[in-house]
Design a protein around this motif. Sequence first.
Motif: not given
Length: 153
Positions: A118-124, A97-98
């Motif tokens: 890591k994307p914040v949006d679940f689907h992404e 997430s960095s």
Amino acid sequence: MHELKRILLVEDSPNDVELILTALSENRLANEVVVVRDGEEALDYLYRKGVFKLRMEGNPVVVLLDLKLPKVDGLEVLAQIKSDPELKAVPVVVLTSSREEQDLINSYNLGTNAYVVKPVDFHEFVDVIKELGLFWAVVNQPPPGSVPSRRTI
């Protein structure tokens, strides 16, 4: 029978582990995914120590490595992998997430094969994991030694 290639997932967040495993299975990747929760466990797995001393021989086809880990952080794990002649050919994808520029620079200086935020949006997030899994476990040709030489029942 074709031997499935193992993926080593080094991730301390239970939520991220669940998302990653779900995304891989949704893409019908049947690869064995070995999950370890900190950098020390990752090194034990790679060097067949501790609880992993009896694991099947062979290196994973790819290591998905978080940076912010307890005990031994991801950069230290990456440095160890890439400085070891037996492990340095194992592809390592930093999955973190960095967004810190220094983490990105340090990761590439230590030899990471890819750096994925890591994307914040679940689907992404799910889409990114599916693409990573397909590329590293199916499309990419792994280095010799990443496929186990014998099956265990």
